[in-house]
Scaffold this active site. Structure first.
Site, PDB file in Angstrom:
ATOM      1  N   CYS A  82     -44.519 -17.251 -37.727  1.00  0.00           N
ATOM      2  CA  CYS A  82     -42.949 -17.291 -37.596  1.00  0.00           C
ATOM      3  C   CYS A  82     -42.411 -18.684 -37.307  1.00  0.00           C
ATOM      4  CB  CYS A  82     -42.301 -16.697 -36.487  1.00  0.00           C
ATOM      5  SG  CYS A  82     -43.049 -14.764 -35.945  1.00  0.00           S
TER       6      CYS A  82
ATOM      7  N   ARG B 162     -38.788 -14.925 -38.010  1.00  0.00           N
ATOM      8  CA  ARG B 162     -39.992 -14.075 -38.029  1.00  0.00           C
ATOM      9  C   ARG B 162     -40.332 -13.651 -39.496  1.00  0.00           C
ATOM     10  NH1 ARG B 162     -40.797  -7.860 -36.263  1.00  0.00           N
ATOM     11  NH2 ARG B 162     -43.046  -8.177 -35.836  1.00  0.00           N
ATOM     12  N   LEU B 163     -41.544 -13.955 -39.737  1.00  0.00           N
ATOM     13  CA  LEU B 163     -42.245 -13.142 -40.795  1.00  0.00           C
ATOM     14  C   LEU B 163     -43.336 -12.005 -39.971  1.00  0.00           C
ATOM     15  CD1 LEU B 163     -43.395 -13.440 -43.726  1.00  0.00           C
ATOM     16  CD2 LEU B 163     -45.201 -14.900 -43.052  1.00  0.00           C
TER      17      LEU B 163
ATOM     18  N   VAL C  43     -45.428  -9.242 -39.380  1.00  0.00           N
ATOM     19  CA  VAL C  43     -46.729  -8.765 -39.797  1.00  0.00           C
ATOM     20  C   VAL C  43     -47.312  -7.712 -38.982  1.00  0.00           C
ATOM     21  CG1 VAL C  43     -49.258  -9.709 -39.973  1.00  0.00           C
ATOM     22  CG2 VAL C  43     -47.400 -11.118 -40.874  1.00  0.00           C
TER      23      VAL C  43
ATOM     24  N   ASN D 102     -45.114 -17.789 -32.196  1.00  0.00           N
ATOM     25  CA  ASN D 102     -45.615 -18.030 -33.575  1.00  0.00           C
ATOM     26  C   ASN D 102     -46.991 -17.872 -33.361  1.00  0.00           C
ATOM     27  OD1 ASN D 102     -45.911 -18.716 -36.216  1.00  0.00           O
ATOM     28  ND2 ASN D 102     -45.998 -20.891 -35.522  1.00  0.00           N
ATOM     29  N   GLY D 103     -47.645 -16.987 -34.103  1.00  0.00           N
ATOM     30  CA  GLY D 103     -49.098 -16.990 -34.128  1.00  0.00           C
ATOM     31  C   GLY D 103     -49.522 -15.253 -34.280  1.00  0.00           C
ATOM     32  N   GLU D 104     -50.905 -15.305 -34.184  1.00  0.00           N
ATOM     33  CA  GLU D 104     -51.347 -13.941 -34.138  1.00  0.00           C
ATOM     34  C   GLU D 104     -52.663 -14.180 -33.027  1.00  0.00           C
ATOM     35  OE1 GLU D 104     -50.755 -11.252 -35.926  1.00  0.00           O
ATOM     36  OE2 GLU D 104     -49.443 -12.142 -37.133  1.00  0.00           O
TER      37      GLU D 104
ATOM     38  N   ASP E  41     -48.397  -8.356 -30.579  1.00  0.00           N
ATOM     39  CA  ASP E  41     -49.077  -9.188 -29.764  1.00  0.00           C
ATOM     40  C   ASP E  41     -48.096 -10.053 -29.021  1.00  0.00           C
ATOM     41  OD1 ASP E  41     -48.215 -10.713 -32.210  1.00  0.00           O
ATOM     42  OD2 ASP E  41     -49.926 -11.627 -32.318  1.00  0.00           O
TER      43      ASP E  41
ATOM     44  N   SER F 123     -58.342 -17.695 -45.755  1.00  0.00           N
ATOM     45  CA  SER F 123     -58.768 -19.043 -46.293  1.00  0.00           C
ATOM     46  C   SER F 123     -59.856 -19.524 -45.608  1.00  0.00           C
ATOM     47  CB  SER F 123     -57.559 -19.981 -46.245  1.00  0.00           C
ATOM     48  OG  SER F 123     -57.754 -20.991 -47.130  1.00  0.00           O
TER      49      SER F 123
END
Length: 605
Positions: free
Chosen positions: A2, A50-51, A53, A73-75, A97, A371
């Site tokens: 995000c 927000r993206l 996921v 913002n994060g995971e 989360d 990645s």
């Protein structure tokens, strides 16, 4: 993933500035194209894009529970474990989360960050105590910038969002000039380049209240005695790497991987393909190349071979659904400006621009990608770890160009800035900060310094690049080698083990040898691919020439025109930033610098 932003003041009424916050939100919309929200009170404005996921419907933000509101913002990769631990105290309304982070803070306070395994930047406002908590992940994968005035704290994921607030000056002073011309694309840890803007450093957190802003370090690389055989170490590495990759495959949207044919991305792709196969699914892998690169490729010490044959080897080995992105020079040159818009600063020239184009293509197929960044910094894969002469050089090993760079400083700043001292003191401060043991011999002592330098400089530059270029396209990129458990452990593994068989990342190769074909497993390290087509140098030369002929005003206030003229004659071939930035990239950097100065109306103090 995000975008977050906001402002907090205990004097001004935040509700009067809604238009400003909408502008800040709009600047972050590419980071979070799926949903957006603003929660505003007298003291705090919290902004989110927000993206989606995880828990696409339930994870909307800002999220409020009682007196607490979070923008995040994060995971987190240990969400399930934390939710179980919190289950005795809380009911959960979502599977996100975000809710776990918020309720972790409510239960454990600032110590909650010690329990998180993930990549994150977040702000939680506690209305009852009239204070905000800010935190950034240990490695620094997710960004958090801020500007602090006498009566207000303004924060955002990215610099362009901060610049939307009228309280934030669009100015650089001599420190900003030094960062741009002596350090870039790197940045001094915590420095936002623009006057008054700072960044919460990796592994730091703290509170903002009526008493001001107080930040503290909650994590760093610490030295300790490690007594394991090589075989035990290899097993330990294998367990950590596999666990990290598998944790980061969790998503409610499709997951894919970058694949360069090198060791790191190939390992991640191999583990991901295996997990997908168990679920009856096929992994999508993605690679980048450049028009006519095979025609113009020339072997070098840093890039001994090109990628395609190794990529094909991995595709055949894993049976993935593979996608190629082939970039031509005109597209690359056009993307130089977009890359500045994405990074919020001039950066790594075509190395940034090509990744931006690449991420845009990947986004057509998926939302989450894995990645291989940071394995080289953690496992000692770069030439400057392994070449003793380079290793023992007293200075940044990837940036031995201060004498060249300082020639470009305009006369006013050249008189104010002691270039050699500025760069050397930044180097020395970081190296001296490395935690060491009294039992370390000369090699181990220096290797701890080298790891610290890479961790806080070179790696941060690459992480900035990956976050900004990917999020600009609404693509979340995860980096399994950035798991802090891997970093902590490898910091204390002796160099003899890391350099197994005299090969870069020899330990990692041995630990994961069952996962890759021999051809790829023992392939010599090759950097991120860039164009070898001579027409790129011609194109950027022409573009910078046009800038100087048309006005050059913004650029030549900061940079000496005569040095730019010399640069356009192609007489100097000095590496600007290691092997990643040579003559074409140096010219392209000044094109980016010109765009940045004009786009954000940057003034020189």
């Amino acid at each position: 993933m995000c975008g977050i932003a906001g402002a907090i003041s205990f004097i001004e009424d935040m509700r009067a500035d809604m238009k400003i916050y909408e502008n800040m939100q709009r600047a972050l919309i590419r980071r979070g194209p799926d949903q957006r929200g603003i929660v505003i009170s007298r003291e705090a404005a919290l902004i989110h894009t927000r993206l989606a996921v995880i828990d696409i419907e339930g994870g909307r933000q800002p999220m409020t529970f009682g007196e607490y509101t979070i923008v995040y913002n994060g995971e987190l990769y240990n969400t399930d474990e934390l939710r179980k631990e919190l289950g005795a105290d809380f009911d959960f309304d979502t599977h996100s989360d975000t809710e776990v982070v918020l309720k972790s803070f409510i239960k454990w306070g600032e110590e909650c960050v010690d329990r998180f395994n993930g990549i994150f930047a977040f702000v939680i406002y506690d209305a009852s105590r009239r204070k905000a908590f800010l935190a950034r992940d240990r490695i620094g994968v997710k960004p958090l910038f801020y500007f602090k005035s006498s009566n207000k704290l303004i924060f955002a994921s990215e610099l362009p969002a901060l610049l939307e607030h009228p309280d934030v000056p669009h100015e650089i002073d001599e420190n900003g000039a030094a960062e741009l011309l002596l350090m870039a694309p790197g940045r001094t840890p915590g420095c936002g380049v623009i006057k008054g803007i700072e960044e919460v450093r990796p592994g730091w957190c703290g509170f903002y209240s009526e008493d001001g802003l107080e930040l503290r370090e909650y994590w760093r690389l610490c030295a300790y005695e490690l007594h394991e055989t090589f075989e035990q170490t290899a097993e330990h590495v294998r367990e950590l790497v596999l666990d990290s990759i598998r944790r980061q495959l969790v998503s409610d949207v499709p997951v894919c991987t970058f694949l360069s044919g090198g060791l790191d991305s190939s390992l991640i792709s191999a583990v991901a393909a295996d997990e997908m196969k168990k679920q009856g699914r096929l992994l999508d892998t993605f690679s980048i190349d450049y028009r006519d690169n095979e025609k113009y490729f020339q072997k070098s010490h840093f890039q001994p071979n090109s990628d395609p044959e190794y990529i094909q080897c991995m595709v055949d080995h894993l049976g993935t659904n593979h996608h190629w992105t082939v970039v031509d020079t005109p597209e690359l040159v056009t993307a130089l400006d977009e890359a500045v818009d994405a990074r919020g600063l001039p950066g790594m020239a075509d190395v940034d621009a090509s990744l931006l184009v690449f991420c845009r293509e990947i986004k057509k197929y998926g939302t989450v990608a894995l990645s291989g960044e940071c394995a080289d910094e953690i496992f000692g894969g770069y030439p400057w770890y392994r070449d003793k002469d380079i290793r023992m050089t007293d200075g940044f090993p990837w940036a031995q160009s201060t004498a060249y760079r300082k020639r470009f400083l305009c006369e006013e700043y050249a008189q104010k800035i002691n270039a050699d001292e500025y760069v050397y003191s930044a180097y020395r401060n970081t190296a001296d900060y490395a935690d060491k043991l009294t039992t370390d011999d000369e090699t181990e002592y220096r290797m701890r310094e080298m790891t610290q330098l890479n961790f806080h400089w070179f790696m941060q530059t690459l992480l900035d690049r990956k976050d900004r270029m990917s999020m600009y396209s609404g693509l979340e990129v995860r980096v399994p080698f950035c798991d802090y458990r891997i970093a902590e452990y490898l910091y204390n593994v002796k160099w003899e083990y890391k350099d197994y068989m005299g090969r870069e990342k020899g330990l990692l190769r041995e630990a994961m040898k069952e996962w890759l074909p021999e051809k790829v497993l023992w392939r010599k390290k090759s950097p991120y691919p860039k164009t070898h087509n001579p027409n790129f140098l011609s194109a950027v030369t022409e573009k910078l020439r046009t800038i100087l002929d048309e006005d050059g005003g913004a650029l030549t206030q900061l940079v000496k025109r005569e040095e730019l003229e010399k640069l356009l004659c192609h007489e100097d071939h000095v590496q600007w930033y290691g092997q990643l930035m040579n003559l074409p990239q140096t010219i392209a950097f000044f094109i980016q610098l010109d765009h940045w100065l004009k786009k954000y109306d940057i003034r020189l103090e």
